[in-house]
Scaffold this motif. Structure first.
Motif, short mmCIF file in Angstrom:
data_model
loop_
_atom_site.label_atom_id
_atom_site.label_comp_id
_atom_site.label_asym_id
_atom_site.label_seq_id
_atom_site.Cartn_x
_atom_site.Cartn_y
_atom_site.Cartn_z
N VAL A 140 36.39 41.97 22.42
CA VAL A 140 37.47 42.13 23.38
C VAL A 140 37.54 43.56 23.87
O VAL A 140 37.35 44.51 23.11
CB VAL A 140 38.83 41.67 22.77
N HIS A 141 37.79 43.70 25.18
CA HIS A 141 37.87 45.01 25.83
C HIS A 141 39.30 45.22 26.33
O HIS A 141 39.88 44.32 26.95
CB HIS A 141 36.89 45.08 27.00
N ARG A 142 39.85 46.39 26.09
CA ARG A 142 41.22 46.65 26.50
C ARG A 142 41.26 47.10 27.96
O ARG A 142 40.57 48.06 28.35
CB ARG A 142 41.86 47.72 25.62
N GLY A 143 42.08 46.39 28.74
CA GLY A 143 42.24 46.75 30.14
C GLY A 143 42.75 45.58 30.94
O GLY A 143 43.03 44.49 30.41
N ASP A 144 42.89 45.78 32.25
CA ASP A 144 43.47 44.81 33.16
C ASP A 144 42.43 43.83 33.66
O ASP A 144 41.51 44.20 34.41
CB ASP A 144 44.10 45.57 34.32
N LEU A 145 42.56 42.57 33.25
CA LEU A 145 41.69 41.48 33.69
C LEU A 145 40.21 41.85 33.59
O LEU A 145 39.71 42.10 32.50
CB LEU A 145 42.09 41.07 35.11
N PHE A 146 39.49 41.92 34.74
CA PHE A 146 38.05 42.18 34.71
C PHE A 146 37.69 43.66 34.59
O PHE A 146 36.54 43.99 34.31
CB PHE A 146 37.39 41.63 35.99
N ALA A 147 38.67 44.54 34.81
CA ALA A 147 38.38 45.96 34.92
C ALA A 147 37.61 46.55 33.74
O ALA A 147 36.70 47.35 33.94
CB ALA A 147 39.67 46.75 35.15
N PRO A 148 37.92 46.19 32.49
CA PRO A 148 37.22 46.83 31.38
C PRO A 148 35.91 46.16 30.98
O PRO A 148 35.23 46.64 30.06
CB PRO A 148 38.24 46.72 30.24
N LEU A 149 35.54 45.08 31.66
CA LEU A 149 34.38 44.31 31.22
C LEU A 149 33.07 44.95 31.71
O LEU A 149 33.03 45.56 32.78
CB LEU A 149 34.48 42.87 31.73
N PRO A 150 32.00 44.79 30.94
CA PRO A 150 30.71 45.41 31.31
C PRO A 150 30.20 44.90 32.66
O PRO A 150 30.23 43.70 32.93
CB PRO A 150 29.78 44.97 30.17
N SER A 151 29.73 45.81 33.49
CA SER A 151 29.21 45.42 34.80
C SER A 151 27.96 44.55 34.67
O SER A 151 27.62 43.81 35.61
CB SER A 151 28.90 46.67 35.64
N ALA A 152 27.31 44.62 33.52
CA ALA A 152 26.11 43.80 33.30
C ALA A 152 26.42 42.31 33.33
O ALA A 152 25.52 41.48 33.49
CB ALA A 152 25.47 44.17 31.97
#
Length: 265
Positions: A140-152
């Motif tokens: 899990v990544h902390r942040g708003d919706l898709f914003a913290p997810l890896p661009s990969a």
């Protein structure tokens, strides 16, 4: 207050206080106390204030899994189970999934249990939720919706699923009195008509979904109809409204077309 330590009397106490599943709750509280009368008294007193049972016992059952729920973290509801199971059906065995606003990580855990070979990632704004979902074995990544997810992950995701806030702001006072006394408004408030965050997910999902990828969101009321124009404009097809056994709207499912994915690229 003297708290009875036998199941029938405790269930009666909880029922008199207005708890519908009093017998089941009595079982869980007694199991958590494990014979410690003083501990049981403290647990029952907390429950009688309306504090979520999952915070008191530390776990909740979701899709047959025991999910850890830390105090302060949104409690997964049984009403979200059909959405989680449908997301698992849409996820290939070696696929990729994103669980938005994961909370304790219940939906992500359901996907992982169904497809151990899949890559499941999640996000949440709340640091307590991030810690809890991590403890439940979720990436899990902390942040708003898709914003913290890896661009990969962009263009590679088979399933985007989420129980994002969708209660219309004017309807928040209609929630059960104890809900907002304990749980955060952030978990519920979906803006004026409840679709503010839903629309953001609908709009941003094509950047991550692969051609033929599925979007599954929990919602209610007339919100599925309110989203249809956005879904069509963005290239989603096969839009399906998910209803429960009583016919109440519980979610929406849509598939991203190959044409939309190509236009995105």
């Amino acid at each position: 207050m003297a708290v009875p330590n036998d199941r029938e009397a405790l269930a009666e106490l909880l029922a008199d206080a207005g708890f519908v599943a009093a017998g089941e709750e009595a079982d869980e509280l007694l199991a958590r106390a494990a014979g410690d009368v003083e501990l049981l008294e403290g647990l029952v007193e907390r429950r009688l204030t309306g504090e979520p049972l999952a915070w008191i016992t530390g776990t909740v059952s979701f899709c047959g899994l025991e999910i850890r729920v830390d105090r302060g973290v949104y409690v997964p509801r049984w009403q979200s189970e059909p959405l989680a199971r449908r997301a698992a059906q849409r996820l290939p065995a070696d696929g990729v999934a994103i669980d938005l606003c994961t909370g304790a990580g219940a939906i992500a855990r359901t996907l992982i249990a169904a497809h151990p070979g899949a890559h499941v990632v999640a996000s949440d704004l709340d640091e307590r939720a991030v810690a809890c979902a991590t403890a439940n074995g979720v990436e899990v990544h902390r942040g708003d919706l898709f914003a913290p997810l890896p661009s990969a992950l962009e263009g590679r995701v088979d399933v985007v699923v989420g129980v994002v806030p969708y209660v219309p702001t004017p309807d928040l006072p209609l929630l059960q009195r104890d809900t907002l006394a304990f749980e955060s408004l952030l978990s519920y408030d979906g803006g004026s008509d409840g679709t503010e965050i839903l629309r953001r997910v609908v709009t941003d999902s094509p950047r991550f979904l692969a051609p033929g990828g599925a979007l599954l969101l929990e919602l209610g009321g007339e919100q599925a109809d309110a989203l249809r124009a956005d879904l069509a404009r963005l290239g989603y097809v096969d839009v399906c409204v998910l209803v429960d056994e009583e016919g109440d709207v519980r979610g929406i499912e849509a598939t991203l077309t190959s044409a939309a994915a190509c236009a995105r690229a």
